[in-house]
Scaffold this motif. Structure first.
Motif, mmCIF file in Angstrom:
data_model
loop_
_atom_site.group_PDB
_atom_site.id
_atom_site.type_symbol
_atom_site.label_atom_id
_atom_site.label_comp_id
_atom_site.label_asym_id
_atom_site.label_seq_id
_atom_site.Cartn_x
_atom_site.Cartn_y
_atom_site.Cartn_z
ATOM 1 N N GLU A 70 -11.821 -12.590 -7.514
ATOM 2 C CA GLU A 70 -11.838 -11.232 -8.041
ATOM 3 C C GLU A 70 -12.278 -10.251 -6.962
ATOM 4 O OE1 GLU A 70 -14.306 -11.314 -11.504
ATOM 5 O OE2 GLU A 70 -12.719 -12.139 -12.761
ATOM 6 N N GLN A 71 -11.561 -9.135 -6.857
ATOM 7 C CA GLN A 71 -11.858 -8.099 -5.876
ATOM 8 C C GLN A 71 -11.572 -6.730 -6.477
ATOM 9 O OE1 GLN A 71 -9.260 -9.868 -2.641
ATOM 10 N NE2 GLN A 71 -11.041 -9.328 -1.420
ATOM 11 N N LEU A 72 -12.083 -5.692 -5.817
ATOM 12 C CA LEU A 72 -11.753 -4.336 -6.220
ATOM 13 C C LEU A 72 -10.336 -3.989 -5.764
ATOM 14 C CD1 LEU A 72 -15.120 -2.532 -5.368
ATOM 15 C CD2 LEU A 72 -14.386 -3.530 -7.543
ATOM 16 N N SER A 73 -9.782 -2.947 -6.359
ATOM 17 C CA SER A 73 -8.382 -2.594 -6.087
ATOM 18 C C SER A 73 -8.128 -2.302 -4.615
ATOM 19 C CB SER A 73 -7.985 -1.382 -6.934
ATOM 20 O OG SER A 73 -8.056 -1.680 -8.320
ATOM 21 N N TYR A 74 -9.061 -1.605 -3.954
ATOM 22 C CA TYR A 74 -8.823 -1.209 -2.569
ATOM 23 C C TYR A 74 -8.973 -2.378 -1.600
ATOM 24 C CZ TYR A 74 -13.658 -1.317 -0.817
ATOM 25 O OH TYR A 74 -14.891 -1.720 -0.385
ATOM 26 N N GLU A 75 -9.457 -3.536 -2.094
ATOM 27 C CA GLU A 75 -9.730 -4.668 -1.219
ATOM 28 C C GLU A 75 -8.523 -5.587 -1.032
ATOM 29 O OE1 GLU A 75 -14.408 -5.605 -1.509
ATOM 30 O OE2 GLU A 75 -13.319 -6.028 -3.371
ATOM 31 N N ARG A 76 -7.362 -5.212 -1.522
ATOM 32 C CA ARG A 76 -6.172 -6.032 -1.303
ATOM 33 C C ARG A 76 -5.756 -5.982 0.168
ATOM 34 N NH1 ARG A 76 -4.703 -3.498 -6.262
ATOM 35 N NH2 ARG A 76 -3.468 -1.935 -5.158
ATOM 36 N N ASN A 77 -5.426 -7.146 0.713
ATOM 37 C CA ASN A 77 -4.895 -7.252 2.086
ATOM 38 C C ASN A 77 -5.845 -6.678 3.132
ATOM 39 O OD1 ASN A 77 -2.420 -8.425 1.211
ATOM 40 N ND2 ASN A 77 -1.674 -6.401 0.643
ATOM 41 N N TYR A 83 -17.513 12.109 -0.099
ATOM 42 C CA TYR A 83 -17.428 10.788 0.510
ATOM 43 C C TYR A 83 -18.705 9.984 0.254
ATOM 44 C CZ TYR A 83 -13.847 13.522 2.907
ATOM 45 O OH TYR A 83 -12.791 14.367 3.186
ATOM 46 N N ARG A 84 -19.840 10.671 0.208
ATOM 47 C CA ARG A 84 -21.075 9.968 -0.153
ATOM 48 C C ARG A 84 -20.973 9.417 -1.574
ATOM 49 N NH1 ARG A 84 -24.679 10.339 3.640
ATOM 50 N NH2 ARG A 84 -24.777 12.165 5.009
ATOM 51 N N ALA A 85 -20.505 10.251 -2.486
ATOM 52 C CA ALA A 85 -20.370 9.807 -3.878
ATOM 53 C C ALA A 85 -19.419 8.613 -3.961
ATOM 54 C CB ALA A 85 -19.881 10.960 -4.748
ATOM 55 N N TYR A 86 -18.347 8.652 -3.192
ATOM 56 C CA TYR A 86 -17.388 7.539 -3.187
ATOM 57 C C TYR A 86 -18.055 6.248 -2.702
ATOM 58 C CZ TYR A 86 -13.129 4.920 -2.012
ATOM 59 O OH TYR A 86 -12.148 3.961 -1.917
ATOM 60 N N LEU A 87 -18.828 6.330 -1.629
ATOM 61 C CA LEU A 87 -19.512 5.140 -1.117
ATOM 62 C C LEU A 87 -20.519 4.608 -2.135
ATOM 63 C CD1 LEU A 87 -20.135 3.076 1.080
ATOM 64 C CD2 LEU A 87 -21.751 4.715 2.069
ATOM 65 N N TYR A 88 -21.279 5.502 -2.775
ATOM 66 C CA TYR A 88 -22.264 5.039 -3.755
ATOM 67 C C TYR A 88 -21.577 4.380 -4.944
ATOM 68 C CZ TYR A 88 -25.363 8.015 -0.984
ATOM 69 O OH TYR A 88 -26.071 8.591 0.039
ATOM 70 N N LEU A 89 -20.406 4.879 -5.318
ATOM 71 C CA LEU A 89 -19.637 4.225 -6.378
ATOM 72 C C LEU A 89 -19.225 2.816 -5.957
ATOM 73 C CD1 LEU A 89 -17.359 7.140 -7.628
ATOM 74 C CD2 LEU A 89 -19.094 5.945 -8.981
ATOM 75 N N ILE A 90 -18.788 2.659 -4.711
ATOM 76 C CA ILE A 90 -18.434 1.329 -4.223
ATOM 77 C C ILE A 90 -19.623 0.392 -4.326
ATOM 78 C CG2 ILE A 90 -17.854 -0.010 -2.157
ATOM 79 C CD1 ILE A 90 -15.999 2.232 -1.314
ATOM 80 N N LEU A 91 -20.790 0.855 -3.879
ATOM 81 C CA LEU A 91 -21.978 0.001 -3.887
ATOM 82 C C LEU A 91 -22.345 -0.451 -5.294
ATOM 83 C CD1 LEU A 91 -24.272 1.837 -1.299
ATOM 84 C CD2 LEU A 91 -22.913 -0.241 -0.952
ATOM 85 N N LEU A 92 -22.064 0.377 -6.277
ATOM 86 C CA LEU A 92 -22.392 0.027 -7.659
ATOM 87 C C LEU A 92 -21.297 -0.836 -8.297
ATOM 88 C CD1 LEU A 92 -23.821 3.478 -8.809
ATOM 89 C CD2 LEU A 92 -25.125 1.374 -8.390
ATOM 90 N N ILE A 93 -20.051 -0.460 -8.109
ATOM 91 C CA ILE A 93 -18.963 -1.139 -8.815
ATOM 92 C C ILE A 93 -18.663 -2.504 -8.205
ATOM 93 C CG2 ILE A 93 -16.529 -0.942 -9.467
ATOM 94 C CD1 ILE A 93 -16.973 2.135 -9.536
ATOM 95 N N GLU A 94 -18.872 -2.662 -6.888
ATOM 96 C CA GLU A 94 -18.550 -3.944 -6.265
ATOM 97 C C GLU A 94 -19.457 -5.073 -6.722
ATOM 98 O OE1 GLU A 94 -18.839 -3.406 -2.052
ATOM 99 O OE2 GLU A 94 -21.023 -3.571 -2.013
ATOM 100 N N ASN A 95 -20.584 -4.758 -7.344
ATOM 101 C CA ASN A 95 -21.421 -5.833 -7.872
ATOM 102 C C ASN A 95 -20.706 -6.594 -8.987
ATOM 103 O OD1 ASN A 95 -23.979 -7.299 -8.084
ATOM 104 N ND2 ASN A 95 -24.166 -6.307 -10.081
ATOM 105 N N GLY A 96 -19.722 -5.956 -9.635
ATOM 106 C CA GLY A 96 -18.984 -6.637 -10.695
ATOM 107 C C GLY A 96 -18.329 -7.910 -10.210
ATOM 108 N N PRO A 97 -17.416 -7.823 -9.226
ATOM 109 C CA PRO A 97 -16.803 -9.058 -8.734
ATOM 110 C C PRO A 97 -17.719 -9.894 -7.842
ATOM 111 C CG PRO A 97 -15.927 -7.165 -7.553
ATOM 112 C CD PRO A 97 -16.772 -6.616 -8.664
ATOM 113 N N ARG A 98 -18.663 -9.265 -7.152
ATOM 114 C CA ARG A 98 -19.463 -10.017 -6.183
ATOM 115 C C ARG A 98 -20.677 -10.698 -6.795
ATOM 116 N NH1 ARG A 98 -19.295 -6.815 -0.410
ATOM 117 N NH2 ARG A 98 -17.065 -6.348 -0.426
#
Length: 326
Positions: A62-69, A282-297
């Motif tokens: 499982e990965q986030l959408s932007y993590e393909r390829n 861009y800060r908000a985008y990075l903080y969203l990544i840090l929070l949402i990526e815990n789902g698959p990781r």
């Protein structure tokens, strides 16, 4: 996430892959287990070289959408960065949809330096200034489309691409429910209200977006210098201002930061009010990544708690600032 979810290779399979890639055998292999997606080994080859092998995750991971390829983006970024004069680990071979492996791989020249995250050199300000210059050269590379082309998240304009990137990330919360300061739809609305500031960006430029101390290797053989910037897999085509977010994570970009001074030695950069708005996006985008990526990781809860709390508080603050500014 347990390392058992990564792609596994036996010693024989590992040796066969490397020989197929570069015509050399493997005499020793050490798996590097810090990552959460790609499987990584440091290798000694029978021709005397040392290398690092990165394997893409299996399709079921499982990965986030932007993590393909991701490895395809990394290979492209390494070649472009090297041509621009940015120090990187040399790419020995890239293989895509390998018929035996059933996935992608990169074989990189191993570095003999040390991660900046593991040492505290006295010349910190000078190194940060040097890093700024390298980032400016990295960002000078131009492309033809905005966004993540290898993940299929792109746009004809930076506004279109960045909002698509944000929508894809927030859309991942449908698969991985994530506690956020606001509902996903309200967060996207905040981004959309501030999006006119993105229209100042008219040329896609290469952005690493993951330059933290762990991804910078230092040469300590004399006065510490930067040996290489590594792990280009999270790169995208967009606004160079986004490059300053990770090196100043959970903080702000100050005018007296040596990073900014080094950047300006290579290319002009003015932090206008519109630029500050873009930085907040861009800060908000990075903080969203840090929070949402815990789902698959599924990070270890005790280790992740500090990052989660900092990202949540920082995201709340940036969203409030964007609302007030719009």
């Amino acid at each position: 996430m347990d390392s058992r979810t990564k792609r596994r290779l036996s010693d024989a399979e590992l040796g066969a892959l490397v020989r197929r890639a570069v015509g050399a055998g493997v005499t020793a292999a050490t798996e590097l287990t810090d990552g959460y997606a790609n499987a990584v080994w440091r290798l000694k080859l029978d021709d005397g070289r040392e290398a690092v092998l990165k394997l893409s995750p299996p399709p079921e991971l499982e990965q986030l959408s932007y993590e393909r390829n991701l490895l395809r983006m990394e290979a492209a970024a390494i070649g472009l960065a090297a041509a621009a004069g940015v120090p990187v680990a040399g790419l020995l071979r890239a293989g895509y949809d390998d018929p035996v492996l059933g996935g992608d791989y990169l074989l990189l020249a191993a570095l003999d330096g040390v991660s900046w995250n593991d040492v505290k050199p006295d010349n910190h300000a000078e190194l940060r200034r040097e890093l700024g210059g390298h980032l400016a050269r990295f960002n000078a590379v131009t492309g033809e489309v905005f966004g993540y082309p290898h993940a299929g998240i792109t746009g004809a304009t930076w506004r279109e691409a960045f909002l698509a990137m944000t929508a894809a990330l927030l859309g991942d919360t449908e698969r991985y429910p994530t506690p956020l300061p606001l509902p996903a739809g309200e967060i996207l609305a905040v981004f959309e209200a501030a999006a006119p500031a993105l229209d100042e960006v008219t040329t896609p430029r290469l952005v690493h977006f993951d330059v933290w101390a762990g991804n910078v290797f230092l040469d300590l053989s004399g006065t510490p210098r930067i040996q290489a910037i590594i792990d280009h897999e999270r790169a995208f085509w967009g606004d160079p201002l986004a490059e300053f977010v990770t090196p100043t994570i959970f903080g702000e970009l100050a005018e007296d930061d040596p990073l900014l001074a080094g950047y300006r030695e290579v290319t002009p950069l003015e932090l206008t009010p519109a630029a500050r708005t873009r930085l907040d996006l861009y800060r908000a985008y990075l903080y969203l990544i840090l929070l949402i990526e815990n789902g698959p990781r599924q990070y270890p809860p005790d280790e992740y708690a500090r990052v989660r709390d900092l990202a949540t508080a920082s995201l709340s603050g940036v969203l409030d600032r964007l609302v007030r500014a719009s």
